[in-house]
Design an enzyme around this catalytic site. Structure first.
Site, PDB file in Angstrom:
ATOM      1  N   ASP A  33       0.815  -1.222   0.000  1.00 49.90           N
ATOM      2  CA  ASP A  33       0.000   0.000   0.000  1.00 49.90           C
ATOM      3  C   ASP A  33       0.852   1.277   0.000  1.00 49.90           C
ATOM      4  O   ASP A  33       0.674   2.155   0.881  1.00 49.90           O
ATOM      5  CB  ASP A  33      -0.906   0.026   1.244  1.00 49.90           C
ATOM      6  CG  ASP A  33      -1.743  -1.236   1.388  1.00 49.90           C
ATOM      7  OD1 ASP A  33      -2.166  -1.779   0.355  1.00 49.90           O
ATOM      8  OD2 ASP A  33      -1.972  -1.671   2.541  1.00 49.90           O
ATOM      9  N   GLU A 204     -11.379   0.026  -3.572  1.00 53.71           N
ATOM     10  CA  GLU A 204     -10.679   0.624  -2.419  1.00 53.71           C
ATOM     11  C   GLU A 204      -9.463   1.397  -2.908  1.00 53.71           C
ATOM     12  O   GLU A 204      -9.263   1.564  -4.112  1.00 53.71           O
ATOM     13  CB  GLU A 204     -10.200  -0.489  -1.478  1.00 53.71           C
ATOM     14  CG  GLU A 204      -9.248  -1.456  -2.169  1.00 53.71           C
ATOM     15  CD  GLU A 204      -9.051  -2.782  -1.447  1.00 53.71           C
ATOM     16  OE1 GLU A 204      -9.751  -3.038  -0.462  1.00 53.71           O
ATOM     17  OE2 GLU A 204      -8.203  -3.555  -1.898  1.00 53.71           O
TER      18      GLU A 204
HETATM   19  O1  FUB Z   1      -3.315  -3.686   2.925  1.00 57.49           O
HETATM   20  C1  FUB Z   1      -4.588  -3.909   3.453  1.00 57.49           C
HETATM   21  C2  FUB Z   1      -5.620  -3.463   2.476  1.00 57.49           C
HETATM   22  O2  FUB Z   1      -5.492  -4.198   1.266  1.00 57.49           O
HETATM   23  C3  FUB Z   1      -5.516  -2.022   2.032  1.00 57.49           C
HETATM   24  O3  FUB Z   1      -6.008  -1.107   2.947  1.00 57.49           O
HETATM   25  C4  FUB Z   1      -6.268  -2.114   0.754  1.00 57.49           C
HETATM   26  O4  FUB Z   1      -6.167  -0.980  -0.058  1.00 57.49           O
HETATM   27  C5  FUB Z   1      -5.661  -3.347   0.161  1.00 57.49           C
HETATM   28  O5  FUB Z   1      -4.415  -3.105  -0.416  1.00 57.49           O
END
Ligand code: FUB
Length: 446
Positions: A33, A204
């Site tokens: 991330d 997301e």
């Molecule tokens: O790394 C945990 C979660 O997975 C992140 O918050 C999302 O964006 C995805 O990458």
């Protein structure tokens, strides 16, 4: 052999000093991330971190204990600044949840604000978002005692507009929200609104940025057949509505693809992650590749590379197995006691590897180190510049190092002064026959 100096390195020591800008960027721990930011002309990355669950810890999803941060030093070396925040140090967080997902950090009025999600104590929400402030991009941050009221979700993405108004984007699943922040960045000053115009499959990881007067929003976009991709949308206003324009990166196998976009030294770079180091999509590693725009402001698709970004210069590790071209050789996970990573191997007579864009700078380099292992003693390795038959700048006779997994560092004098940017060609020659010649882990100009 007179011009060769053989040195054995304390490998762990070397690794902590040399994290290089070839993909993946960091190999001594798992990082995911990545939010990249440029502060005062310097490139920083604020990623989350994945880890193998400790014994007796049940991590049903990712196991994410907190945050390190990194800065780019020299031409392609990442410095690990250590822990920014460990999960049990979050003032409002539930302990031992390993739930520290994707963070962001932004500068406003000379202060640096670090936003992060965590599981809050005695709270039903999946994640809340907290913030800390520092006078320096590398911290230490002073963490607010409670999470931001009215905000529930993951993946904080921050935008600071030209009028100095900051916006917080957050949310995951199928909905993204945005709200303007107070001057001190600790509260939202209006109720969050749902961002309109995102395509079906928005997932997301939104990252907002502004270019040419337009607001860009990049995000993880999941297609039923293809899986995760990185998509983008554009708007005339920070809070939307946005219009979807397409993909920036196709699916790279099945896993998340949280990312960020930054302009560094006039070049746009897409930071993302993969799981090449672990082979498991919940133990991720951050990567970066250049990204370009069309003249109408749309974004050209980025193809992930091994080579990544940056121009290694004096004292940077040239991770040669992150090649631009290989001929008659292979790469594999590094053998023996070396730190995690890859090596060039199965080298035979006539094998070569090309690595683009080494920065010889003003010509101060006089030597080149090579980390090699060999189970035999016949042949040589040569370094040329610009093309396969270009100027010979360094030569290494092959020595028996104790076996194919026993590593030694050799230093060769540079045969001539070289300045500026050059592609390098590393070639292998056998004295006779088709024997394997040597394994090569990395090179360093000195
Ligand atoms: O790394 C945990 C979660 O997975 C992140 O918050 C999302 O964006 C995805 O990458």
């Amino acid at each position: 052999m007179k011009h060769l100096k053989k040195t054995f390195f304390a490998v762990a020591m070397l690794l902590s000093l040399n994290l290089c800008a070839q993909n993946p960027l960091i190999t001594h721990m798992y990082t995911a991330d990545p939010t990249a930011r440029v502060f005062n002309g310097k490139l920083y990355v604020y990623p989350s971190s994945d880890q193998i669950p400790p014994e007796n810890v049940n991590c049903p999803d990712f196991c994410m204990p907190g945050y390190h941060m990194f800065s780019l030093e020299n031409g392609s070396t990442w410095k690990d600044h250590g822990w920014v925040l460990k999960e049990n140090e979050c003032p409002w967080g539930e302990k031992n949840t390993y739930a520290m997902w994707a963070p962001d950090c932004i500068e406003k009025d000379g202060k640096y604000y670090y936003f992060y999600p965590a599981k809050a104590k005695k709270d039903q929400a999946f994640r809340r978002i907290g913030v800390g402030v520092s006078n320096s991009p590398v911290g230490p941050f002073k963490w607010n005692k409670s999470f931001i009221e009215g905000v529930s979700g993951i993946d904080p993405g921050l935008l600071l507009d030209d009028d100095n108004q900051a916006y917080l984007f957050f949310g995951g699943g199928q909905e993204l929200f945005v709200a303007p922040l107070s001057d001190d960045m600790s509260k939202i000053i209006k109720s969050p609104i749902k961002v309109e115009g995102l395509p079906y499959g928005y997932k997301e990881g939104s990252f907002p940025f502004k270019k040419g007067g337009k607001y860009y929003l990049t995000f993880a976009h999941v297609f039923p057949q293809e899986g995760y991709t990185i998509g983008y949308a554009i708007s005339d206003k920070p809070m939307g509505p946005y219009k979807y324009y397409g993909k920036i990166m196709d699916n790279i196998e099945n896993g998340t693809n949280h990312h960020s976009v930054v302009n560094y030294n006039g070049k746009w770079i897409l930071f993302y992650h993969n799981w090449a180091l672990s082979g498991f999509n919940k133990l991720r590693s951050i990567c970066a590749d250049y990204m370009t725009f069309n003249s109408d402001g749309t974004i050209r698709k980025v193809t992930p590379t091994l080579r990544g970004i940056g121009n290694p210069t004096l004292c940077d590790t040239i991770q040669i197995d992150r090649y631009n071209e290989i001929n008659r050789l292979q790469t594999a996970f590094v053998s023996g006691d070396e730190p995690d990573g890859w090596m060039v191997c199965e080298t035979r007579n006539g094998s070569y590897v090309r690595f683009n864009g080494v920065d010889f700078s003003d010509g101060k380099a006089t030597k080149m180190q090579a980390r090699m292992a060999s189970g035999q003693r016949k042949g040589k390795m040569q370094i040329r510049i610009d093309n396969q038959h270009g100027k010979l700048i360094a030569e290494y006779p092959i020595e028996y190092t104790g076996g194919w997994g026993k590593w030694c560092t050799y230093t060769a004098e540079l045969k001539q002064k070289v300045t500026g940017l050059h592609d390098i060609y590393v070639s292998f020659t056998a004295d006779a026959g088709n024997t394997k010649i040597a394994n090569l882990n990395w090179l360093i100009l000195q």
